[in-house]
Structure formats: C-alpha cells, structure tokens
Design a protein around this motif. Structure first.
Motif, short mmCIF file in Angstrom:
data_model
loop_
_atom_site.label_atom_id
_atom_site.label_comp_id
_atom_site.label_asym_id
_atom_site.label_seq_id
_atom_site.Cartn_x
_atom_site.Cartn_y
_atom_site.Cartn_z
N ILE A 131 -15.91 6.51 36.92
CA ILE A 131 -16.11 7.25 35.66
C ILE A 131 -17.03 8.45 35.88
CG2 ILE A 131 -17.06 7.08 33.33
CD1 ILE A 131 -16.05 4.26 33.19
N LEU A 132 -17.98 8.32 36.80
CA LEU A 132 -18.87 9.43 37.09
C LEU A 132 -18.10 10.63 37.61
CD1 LEU A 132 -21.79 10.53 37.42
CD2 LEU A 132 -21.75 9.59 39.74
N PHE A 133 -17.19 10.40 38.53
CA PHE A 133 -16.40 11.52 39.07
C PHE A 133 -15.26 11.91 38.12
CE2 PHE A 133 -18.46 10.16 43.01
CZ PHE A 133 -18.80 11.40 43.55
N TRP A 134 -14.78 10.97 37.34
CA TRP A 134 -13.76 11.26 36.33
C TRP A 134 -14.28 12.30 35.33
CZ3 TRP A 134 -8.88 10.85 34.71
CH2 TRP A 134 -8.57 10.74 33.36
N GLY A 135 -15.56 12.21 34.98
CA GLY A 135 -16.17 13.17 34.05
C GLY A 135 -17.28 13.97 34.68
N ARG A 136 -17.12 14.34 35.94
CA ARG A 136 -18.19 14.99 36.71
C ARG A 136 -18.82 16.19 36.01
NH1 ARG A 136 -17.32 17.62 42.74
NH2 ARG A 136 -19.37 18.62 42.92
N PRO A 137 -18.07 17.14 35.46
CA PRO A 137 -18.72 18.29 34.81
C PRO A 137 -19.61 17.89 33.63
CG PRO A 137 -16.41 18.74 35.23
CD PRO A 137 -16.60 17.28 35.46
N LEU A 138 -19.18 16.88 32.87
CA LEU A 138 -19.98 16.45 31.73
C LEU A 138 -21.30 15.83 32.16
CD1 LEU A 138 -17.23 14.83 29.49
CD2 LEU A 138 -18.62 16.78 28.87
N TRP A 139 -21.23 14.95 33.14
CA TRP A 139 -22.44 14.26 33.58
C TRP A 139 -23.42 15.22 34.26
CZ3 TRP A 139 -21.66 10.59 30.61
CH2 TRP A 139 -20.50 9.84 30.58
N SER A 140 -22.90 16.29 34.87
CA SER A 140 -23.78 17.25 35.54
C SER A 140 -24.32 18.31 34.60
CB SER A 140 -23.02 17.92 36.69
OG SER A 140 -21.92 18.68 36.21
N GLY A 141 -23.83 18.35 33.36
CA GLY A 141 -24.28 19.34 32.39
C GLY A 141 -23.65 20.70 32.56
N ASN A 142 -22.53 20.76 33.29
CA ASN A 142 -21.86 22.04 33.55
C ASN A 142 -20.43 22.06 33.03
OD1 ASN A 142 -24.07 23.19 35.04
ND2 ASN A 142 -23.52 21.83 36.74
N ALA A 143 -20.18 21.35 31.94
CA ALA A 143 -18.82 21.25 31.43
C ALA A 143 -18.34 22.55 30.81
CB ALA A 143 -18.72 20.12 30.42
N VAL A 144 -19.26 23.38 30.34
CA VAL A 144 -18.89 24.63 29.66
C VAL A 144 -19.21 25.81 30.58
CG1 VAL A 144 -19.18 26.04 27.59
CG2 VAL A 144 -19.39 23.55 27.44
N ASP A 145 -18.32 26.77 30.62
CA ASP A 145 -18.50 27.97 31.43
C ASP A 145 -19.83 28.64 31.09
OD1 ASP A 145 -18.33 30.33 32.80
OD2 ASP A 145 -16.42 30.96 31.95
N ALA A 146 -20.68 28.80 32.09
CA ALA A 146 -22.00 29.39 31.88
C ALA A 146 -21.91 30.81 31.33
CB ALA A 146 -22.79 29.38 33.19
N ARG A 147 -20.80 31.50 31.59
CA ARG A 147 -20.67 32.88 31.13
C ARG A 147 -20.47 32.97 29.62
NH1 ARG A 147 -15.95 34.05 35.36
NH2 ARG A 147 -15.32 32.13 34.30
N LEU A 148 -20.15 31.84 28.97
CA LEU A 148 -19.96 31.84 27.52
C LEU A 148 -21.27 31.65 26.76
CD1 LEU A 148 -16.75 29.61 27.22
CD2 LEU A 148 -16.89 32.11 27.30
N PHE A 149 -22.35 31.31 27.46
CA PHE A 149 -23.62 31.04 26.80
C PHE A 149 -24.44 32.31 26.61
CE2 PHE A 149 -22.56 26.83 28.31
CZ PHE A 149 -23.06 26.00 27.32
N PHE A 150 -25.18 32.37 25.52
CA PHE A 150 -26.13 33.46 25.29
C PHE A 150 -27.15 32.98 24.26
CE2 PHE A 150 -22.56 33.96 22.47
CZ PHE A 150 -23.11 34.26 21.24
N PRO A 151 -28.39 33.42 24.35
CA PRO A 151 -29.42 32.93 23.43
C PRO A 151 -29.20 33.38 22.00
CG PRO A 151 -30.29 34.66 24.85
CD PRO A 151 -28.94 34.31 25.37
N SER A 152 -28.78 34.63 21.82
CA SER A 152 -28.50 35.16 20.48
C SER A 152 -27.82 36.51 20.65
CB SER A 152 -29.79 35.32 19.66
OG SER A 152 -30.66 36.24 20.30
N VAL A 153 -27.24 37.02 19.57
CA VAL A 153 -26.66 38.36 19.61
C VAL A 153 -27.78 39.37 19.77
CG1 VAL A 153 -25.31 40.07 18.34
CG2 VAL A 153 -24.73 37.64 18.18
#
Length: 658
Positions: free
Chosen positions: A427-449
C-alpha cells in the motif's frame, strides 16, 4: 473501556482511522500553500465565482457566451464549500485541504460500509484495507492534479451502491431512493456529465446483478422507478442549464482533447492499475519532467510499478479463495467491464480502435464521453473491495491461528507481523506520491496572487468606463506564471467587470470566438499594422488593457514580454502605460530578434486608446450595416486599412440569406 466498546459495537474503528489518515494525507501535501484545482476562481474569489456560475449567460472571459456545462456544477457542492469557507474567514489553503480530506474520508467511509454490508464479518480489517486501497491509488493522485470533481464522484460511488442495496432490500420505501437521488445530484454532473454516466452504469449493473439473484426482478424494478423519478427531479438544477447550453451554446468540445490523444495510452494493463489517463504520459516540453511530475514514480520507479500490478493481482487472486462470496462475482464483473471501457479504443491502429475513433467523430452527442478514463472510479472501487476482502480475510485467518507449543496455545505473532509488513509495503508503494507529500504538481502551488495583479485589477475596475471590458493582452492558452501555474488566467477570478482574455477553451459562438482569436493572433504573431488595434478594441467594448510580464511563455503559449512590448508600443495609446504595478524587470529580446533590452513592470495598464463608446451592450440600425464577404479575419483586415467602423452593425455574408 466503555468508549472503546461503543466504537467497536458501532464498527467505527475503521472509518475513524481512515478519516484521520485522510486528514493527514491532505494536509501533508505542501501545507500553507494553495494550488489551482480546476478553476483558479475557487481560491481567489469563491463567493464572486459562485454568483457568476449561477447565471446562464456570462460576459466574461470572451465576448459573451452561454455558460458551458462545466460551470453550472460548481454551484453545489464544490463552489458552495469554498464560498462558505471563505465567508467565515478560514484561510483558503485550509479550506482546500478540508475539501480534499472530506472527499477522501467520504470515499473511505463509504467503502467500509459497503464491504460490511456485502461481506458481513465481525472483523473490520477487510473494510479498513479496502478503504485504504481506495483512497491511496494512482487514480487519487491523477484526480488531485486534474480536478477533484472526479474524486468527488468516485467518493460517492460506494455510497450509491450501499443505498441501492438498502433500497432493494426495502423496495417499497422512499428513504433509500431519496438518498440515492441526493447523492447523484451532488456527484458533479454539472461539472462532468461523463463521470456521472459511469456512476449510473455501476448502479444499473448492481441492480441487474441483484435482479438475477435472490432479490428478483420485481423487487429491483419497484426500487428503480422510485429512484429514477427522484434522481430526475433532484438533478434538474444542473440538467436544465446543460440542455440550454447544448442547444444554444457553442460546441466547446471541438477545441478540447480528441480521440488521437485520449486513446493513445489506456492499454488494458495500464487501465487495470488505474493509469492510462493520457495527460500523465506527456512530458512537460521543453522540460524533461512529465506533465504531471507526481505520476513519474508510476511510470519510472520499478517498486512502484510492481505495487500497482500487485494490488490488481491480489484483487483477482482473492476470487479463488472467496468463491462462496456472492458479491465477489459482481466486483469482478465491474472490474472487467470498467477496464474494457477504458481500453476499448487501444491501440488506435486496431480494427476496434479505428471504429471507436470513427464513432467519436461521427456521433457528436457522444463526444462528452470522449475520455474513457472516467470509468476509472468503477475499477478503483472493484479493486479496493476485492483486495480489501482478500487481504482482510487472510489477516483475520493468520491472526486466529494458534499453535500448541508444549501444551501452551500461542498466537503466531511473527506471521501476523510479517503479513502486516507486506500489506503495508504494498500500500505504501501503491500510494507513493500521497505518502511522500508530493501527490500534487509543485508548479501548481503558490502562496497567494501577487499584489501587483490585485492592485492592477482593482484600479482597472475603478477606471474602466461602465459597460466596458477589461482586456488581457496577449491571451494565454494556459494560465502559467512565474509564481505558479493557475491553469486559467487569474484576472477573471478577481474582477467584477467582464474580462476579455483568450484561453484554450472557446465557449462563445464561432463568430465571437474567431474574432477574439484573430485579434490575439495578430498580437502574438507580431502582425499588427500601425493603428490596427484601437478600433478592434473599441469594437469589442474594451475600456482598459492589462499586460503582464510574469507569464511563463513555454507553458502558457503566450508571446514573450519583450516582443509583446515591441508589438504594442507601435499602436496608438500603447507607447506609455497609464500605470505600472510591481517590480521592474529587464527582458532581453529573443535571439532571433534584434533590438534593445526593455524594462517592464510586472503588470502594465493602458487606457482605452479610443473613447470607450461603443460599449459592450449597444444597438445599431440594420439599414446601414456592413456586409463582410469573409469572417473575423476580414474584420481585422478592415481595421488594418482604417475601414472598420465600430459604431456600425456588421454581418458576415455567410450568415445572411439572399
């Protein structure tokens, strides 16, 4: 002890633990940062956005359009959830994490309750493992990057089957049909009708399965007609606007992904491991990283790839040991049909692939079903239930084994520990991005407009004449900035006034969409003649123009800032901005273009080069109208030679009768 006994009696251990895991998972994904989920408006001004999508007609983004069927669904529950959180003052990144946590917890809890109903057992291990498999697979990671409305529909699927089962057990009651209707109304049909269709397929398949079983056809029919009537009534809030848009609006599907892209990746093996979504396989040209970096492990990491095949293998293998479990056959059928639906057009070179592709182009009303990957929630639920029941049964059996050692009966704790370790590793490798905290593309993140954009839009709203638009030049097919990828332009979500900006979708009529494309293309391609832009802006009712220099040209498909400045500065009224916002940056011209470096503010605002009249809303006499033997390019050409009169009605000859 009393609390623990009550939790055990009510079978709450597994749901509560999965809820806690869901909260941890959601807040583990880069805390304190917001990211663009489907529409940037949800995290910039959700209240304003909620009010806008409630109207059938919109004057923003383009030259006016009937709202597409992908907007009305934001009224409930997604838009309402974000608007409520914003109204009570909760930071938007926390609202966003609670939304994700709620979806995951809802799905996990539904899987637990479904397994408990269809696989009665005193142990909660089967439901817990099934719920954990369901909320941690590749489908979840893809949904977090491409739109959580997909995940909402998936989370409601087990509840739909659960209450369908309850309704068939009590076919003359109205409670279960009412719950099914409410669940279906909240499943995002107004956002993505194709996902909803697959949910209905799963429920119908379950009903047929029960009809040929002990329940009987008459019982199933008695429940079905009640559910169908109520589902129709509770879904009218989004069905009516969708029908209006389909009848009178533009066919925006023509300008989105086509069969050649969609059917290029979903092989049966990829679909079985809940992959196959075509965007996941695109590299972010010119960068070597995948378009969805979180998916890289599912494509390049041997342990992760192995785990995504081990879980389906366990699910299918469990059928051999659960032959007496009647509903094992249902989930096997659900898995097989959903994988077939996802992979039916692969490869395109095959005879079936060619038939599917031809059907896509010839059967227009079916184009909304174009992304066959949207059947993945069915496969995800089937895999979770089969694997959960199989692993849970194995865990319960190993834990119950006792050995008699020298007259002393002892549990085989080492075997239990080894099995737990194996299940946890898979299950750890089945959901590897979630458990590592990297499930969402880092380029989509921003603190605010960034503040410059907020200030520029605020000033534009106060200085733009009434009944006129704010235009953004050049347009951006995709909203990508140096400070974050918003997927859509940030301006419409911050403005009460109508905004004109070219984007990848074309919701307006063909005439209006082509005019905007033609004007923007002249800017993007550097083909404006002196004085050509002002009458075109006046024709489109533009009172203020905003030009940003913080776009990411490689990803937004927008012209680089130096060439934009070179092109606009030759137009009347664009030699000097009326206002500058943000830090000034020096931009070098491209290597293939000469000229000096230019210093530009992050956002520049220009007043309308001509008086703002004519406005957005206006009436012209038809007696002295101009008839153009051409299309939008003819309108742009007229402006190039000074022959375009924005105050005169114009028609395309092809739109007129003799």
């Amino acid at each position: 002890m009393g609390l623990g006994r009550r939790l055990s009696q009510r079978r709450l251990y597994a749901p509560l633990l999965l809820t806690a895991i869901s909260v941890v998972i959601s807040f583990w994904q880069r805390p304190h940062m917001r990211y663009s989920d489907q529409r940037i408006e949800l995290i910039t001004a959700p209240g304003r956005f909620l009010a806008q999508v409630g109207d059938v007609w919109s004057s923003t983004i383009d030259l006016g359009h009937i709202q597409t069927s992908q907007f009305v669904g934001y009224l409930f529950p997604m838009g309402s959830f974000f608007a409520l959180g914003d109204a009570v003052g909760i930071p938007v990144w926390i609202v966003q994490r609670f939304w994700i946590a709620g979806i995951l917890a809802l799905g996990a809890w539904g899987v637990v309750r479904l397994v408990e109903r269809l696989f009665p057992s005193r142990s909660q291990s089967a439901g817990f493992i099934a719920g954990l498999v369901f909320i941690s697979g590749p489908f979840i990671t893809i949904g977090l990057n491409r739109g959580t409305s997909w995940l909402l529909a998936a989370a409601l699927l087990p509840w739909l089957l659960l209450w369908t089962s309850k309704g068939i057990a009590n076919p003359r009651g109205w409670v279960a049909p009412s719950v099914v209707a409410l669940l279906l109304a909240a499943a995002g049909g107004g956002l993505n009708a194709a996902v909803l269709v697959w949910l209905v397929v799963a429920v119908a398949l379950f009903g047929l399965f029960e009809a040929v079983g002990p329940a009987g056809l008459r019982t199933v029919v008695a429940f079905t007609w009640r559910a169908v009537v109520l589902c129709f009534l509770t879904s009218l809030w989004w069905v009516i606007p969708v029908v209006i848009q389909a009848k009178f609006g533009a066919n925006y599907l023509t300008f989105t992904e086509h069969a050649e892209a969609i059917l290029h990746t979903p092989s049966a093996s990829e679909s079985l491991r809940l992959m196959g979504y075509w965007v996941a396989y695109i590299n972010g040209y010119p960068d070597p990283d995948p378009q969805l970096p979180a998916i890289g492990g599912y494509l390049l990491s041997a342990p992760t790839i192995l785990a995504t095949f081990v879980v389906p293998a366990i699910a299918i293998g469990s059928l051999l040991f659960l032959r007496r479990w009647r509903y094992g056959a249902f989930f096997a059928l659900l898995l097989g049909l959903s994988v077939l639906a996802m992979s039916i057009g692969f490869p395109q070179q095959s005879s079936i692939g060619r038939v599917v592709t031809d059907l896509y182009y010839s059967a227009g009303p079916l184009q909304f079903m174009r992304t066959t990957y949207k059947a993945a929630p069915l496969a995800a639920l089937a895999l979770a239930c089969l694997a959960g029941v199989g692993l849970g049964s194995a865990f319960d059996w190993v834990r119950s084994v006792r050995l008699n050692v020298n007259g002393v009966v002892r549990a085989v704790w080492p075997a239990t520990a080894v099995l737990v370790l194996l299940i946890g590793t898979v299950i750890l490798f089945w959901g590897r991005p979630l458990w590592s905290g990297n499930a969402v593309d880092a380029r989509l993140f921003f603190p605010s407009v960034p503040t410059p954009w907020v200030a520029a839009i605020d000033q534009a709203q106060s200085t733009t004449p009434s009944d006129s638009r704010i235009a953004v030049l050049p347009g951006e097919l995709f909203g990508w900035y140096s400070w974050g990828g918003t997927q859509n332009s940030v301006v419409p979500g911050l403005s009460d006034k109508p905004v004109l900006v070219r984007q990848i979708t074309r919701p307006a009529t063909e005439q209006a969409a082509q005019l905007l494309d033609s004007v923007d293309s002249r800017v993007q391609q550097g083909r404006l003649t002196p004085g050509q832009l002002p009458p075109l802006l006046q024709l489109m009712g533009v009172g203020r123009v905003l030009v940003g220099s913080d776009s990411s040209p490689r990803r937004s498909e927008a012209l680089d800032p130096a060439r934009v400045e070179d092109e606009l500065s030759q137009q009347p009224g664009f030699a000097n901005p009326a206002a500058n916002f943000g830090p000034v940056t020096t931009f070098q011209p491209p290597p293939d273009r000469g000229g000096p470096a230019v210093k530009l503010g992050q956002v520049r605002a220009y007043a309308a080069p001509r008086p703002a009249s004519p406005r957005i809303t206006r009436v012209h006499p038809a007696e002295k109208a101009a008839v153009i033997d051409g299309d939008a390019e003819g309108v742009v050409a007229l402006a190039g030679v000074g022959a375009l009169n924005p105050g005169r009605a114009s028609f395309y000859a092809a739109d007129l009768t003799r």
